[in-house]
Design a protein around this motif. Structure first.
Motif, mmCIF file in Angstrom:
data_model
loop_
_atom_site.group_PDB
_atom_site.id
_atom_site.type_symbol
_atom_site.label_atom_id
_atom_site.label_comp_id
_atom_site.label_asym_id
_atom_site.label_seq_id
_atom_site.Cartn_x
_atom_site.Cartn_y
_atom_site.Cartn_z
ATOM 1 N N GLY B 164 0.858 -1.138 0.090
ATOM 2 C CA GLY B 164 -0.133 0.044 0.063
ATOM 3 C C GLY B 164 0.773 1.188 0.085
ATOM 4 O O GLY B 164 0.714 2.223 -0.768
ATOM 5 N N MET B 221 -6.681 1.250 0.342
ATOM 6 C CA MET B 221 -5.534 -0.166 1.046
ATOM 7 C C MET B 221 -6.002 -0.341 2.238
ATOM 8 O O MET B 221 -5.877 -1.658 2.434
ATOM 9 C CB MET B 221 -4.266 0.813 1.403
ATOM 10 N N ARG B 222 -6.700 0.302 3.262
ATOM 11 C CA ARG B 222 -7.123 -0.162 4.464
ATOM 12 C C ARG B 222 -8.201 -1.155 4.311
ATOM 13 O O ARG B 222 -8.465 -2.057 4.874
ATOM 14 C CB ARG B 222 -7.569 0.976 5.263
ATOM 15 N N GLU B 225 -6.680 -4.425 3.365
ATOM 16 C CA GLU B 225 -5.887 -4.963 4.390
ATOM 17 C C GLU B 225 -6.968 -5.692 5.370
ATOM 18 O O GLU B 225 -6.729 -6.647 6.096
ATOM 19 C CB GLU B 225 -5.105 -3.991 5.245
#
Lengths: 212, 256
Positions: B164, B221-222, B225
């Motif tokens: 990321g 990206m979170r 994840e």
């Protein structure tokens, strides 16, 4: 077209002078990044000012170095040398990264160390100067070293504001003799020649000074 | 008096900014298209290269490992801009082969980010517990099967945060492709400055656009994840608002 060794030898002095400018920009920019980054990491701990500083440096960290360079270059009066602008912007941009590194180092210092300082009722300057920072900084020497190499590799961006660094020199002499291939390849090689040995050197320094 | 003057200046500035954005917005939007294209292309190429080179670096074959080392050491040592100039100007100089500027940019950025990514992949694969590897050997799995269904899924969650950061770095690095003639956001800003002489608005607006893109990427990206961690049954923040926690430390760009 084949590789022209004679031309390669002929442009080496020009490239060397460009490399010297590149190294200067890296060294001075890195000095700014090390000092300013620590200041930012410490300022961030203050109540109101800290939030402001955080916002400003978060913005700097999330925007491209090239845009910042050109922005500042066109804002400052023409009398300021492009190299000075480049060094300042490089330094401030990278201080946004080093500040994060310092912060992680400071947060990594064990709680017991803080408690011991309080138990001994040490004054604030002794707490930071003698206990916290020496431990925090030794822990973050490896990431700080990484940013030195990263900064060295970002100096070609100074090309955009007409600093006679390595890439601009190569572009100039290459264009002059219509032999861009040799000039550009030499730039790549010179970069590897500087950055790989300095990476090895930094690893050596780490092994000696950095705490695990 | 001074306060009035300051308020007036600020107001003029705000009006000027709105006017500037109103007229230049289509140009910046056109530039944003190329910034997004370059980011997607560079990230895709970089991801594939990182996976291939990273896995090669963990195999038992000495030759494959040597190839991986040479690749990462070379492309981490050279700046992306130099690579780009090499692709855009040096190669056409000696061969009849010419890159489109956008392609040259994507290739240079992808190759560069691939070198960092390869190290991330290698580290993540090596971090998979030894017992997991032993179990796959005990079960007599083929290499492909072992990689695909045991090692990579676990390594994936480990490498995502660093990937990321790399993609955000890449997005910021795309600003340099304007130097080889791609009409990205930076190019739109240069154009706006030379036609309006409004330096502050021209580059200020570009900075804001890059900042917004970076924040969008952080958010995406979170999401990724969280998905990866859930699949592994690892705890992570719950609810929409947990995605907006302060960003984690960036280590990319200097992962040497």
């Amino acid at each position: 077209m084949v590789w022209d060794w004679e031309f390669t030898g002929q442009v080496l002095p020009d490239l060397a002078s460009g490399l010297w400018v590149t190294v200067q920009a890296t060294v001075f920019g890195y000095a700014i990044a090390l000092v300013l980054g620590l200041a930012v990491a410490l300022l961030r701990r203050l109540p109101v000012i800290g939030t402001l500083v955080f916002a400003v440096f978060e913005f700097i960290r999330s925007t491209p170095l090239l845009v910042q360079l050109v922005f500042v270059f066109f804002l400052v009066p023409g009398a300021v040398a492009p190299l000075t602008v480049g060094i300042l912007v490089l330094g401030v941009h990278y201080s946004a990264y080093t500040a994060e590194v310092y912060r992680s180092g400071i947060e990594g210092v064990q709680k017991g160390q803080w408690e011991a300082c309080r138990a001994l009722s040490l004054p604030a300057h002794r707490v930071w100067g003698a206990v916290i920072l020496p431990q925090a900084i030794r822990k973050v020497i490896p990431p700080l070293g990484n940013y030195l190499i990263a900064m060295f590799k970002d100096t070609p961006l100074l090309f955009a504001i007409a600093v006679p660094e390595l890439l601009s020199q190569a572009q100039r002499v290459g264009g002059q003799y219509f032999r861009v291939f040799e000039a550009m390849t030499m730039v790549g090689l010179l970069f590897i020649l500087v950055s790989v040995p300095s990476a090895i050197l930094i690893r050596r320094l780490e092994r000696r000074y950095a705490a695990v | 008096m001074d306060v009035v003057l300051w308020a007036q200046t600020a107001w003029d500035w705000a009006v000027g900014a709105v006017e500037f954005i109103g007229t230049r917005f289509p140009s910046y939007l056109e530039g944003a298209k190329f910034t997004v294209l370059a980011t997607l292309g560079g990230a895709a190429l970089g991801f594939v290269l990182a996976m291939v080179i990273g896995i090669a670096g963990t195999t038992r074959s000495r030759a494959l490992r040597a190839v991986a080392t040479v690749y990462t050491e070379t492309f981490r040592g050279v700046s992306a801009l130099v690579l780009m100039f090499w692709a855009a100007f040096a190669i056409p100089n000696v061969t009849s082969f010419t890159f489109e500027p956008l392609t040259a940019g994507i290739v240079a950025l992808g190759v560069n980010i691939g070198a960092y990514g390869a190290e991330v992949v290698r580290a993540a694969i090596n971090a998979v517990p030894r017992s997991q590897v032993e179990a796959t050997i005990a079960l007599n799995m083929t290499w492909t099967r072992r990689m695909w269904s045991v090692i990579l899924p676990q390594a994936w969650a480990q490498m995502l945060p660093t990937f990321g950061n790399l993609v955000i770095e890449l997005m910021k690095a795309t600003a340099v492709i304007s130097l080889i003639g791609v009409t990205d956001i930076m190019w739109s800003a240069d154009l706006a400055r030379s036609s309006t002489f409004e330096t502050v608005y021209a580059y200020g607006w570009a900075l804001v656009m890059y900042f917004v893109f970076a924040q969008i990427l952080v958010f995406l990206m979170r999401l990724l994840e969280r998905h990866a961690n859930r699949r592994l049954g690892r705890a992570s923040g719950t609810g929409f608002w947990s995605l907006l926690r302060p960003p984690s430390i960036t280590t990319a760009g200097g992962a040497r």
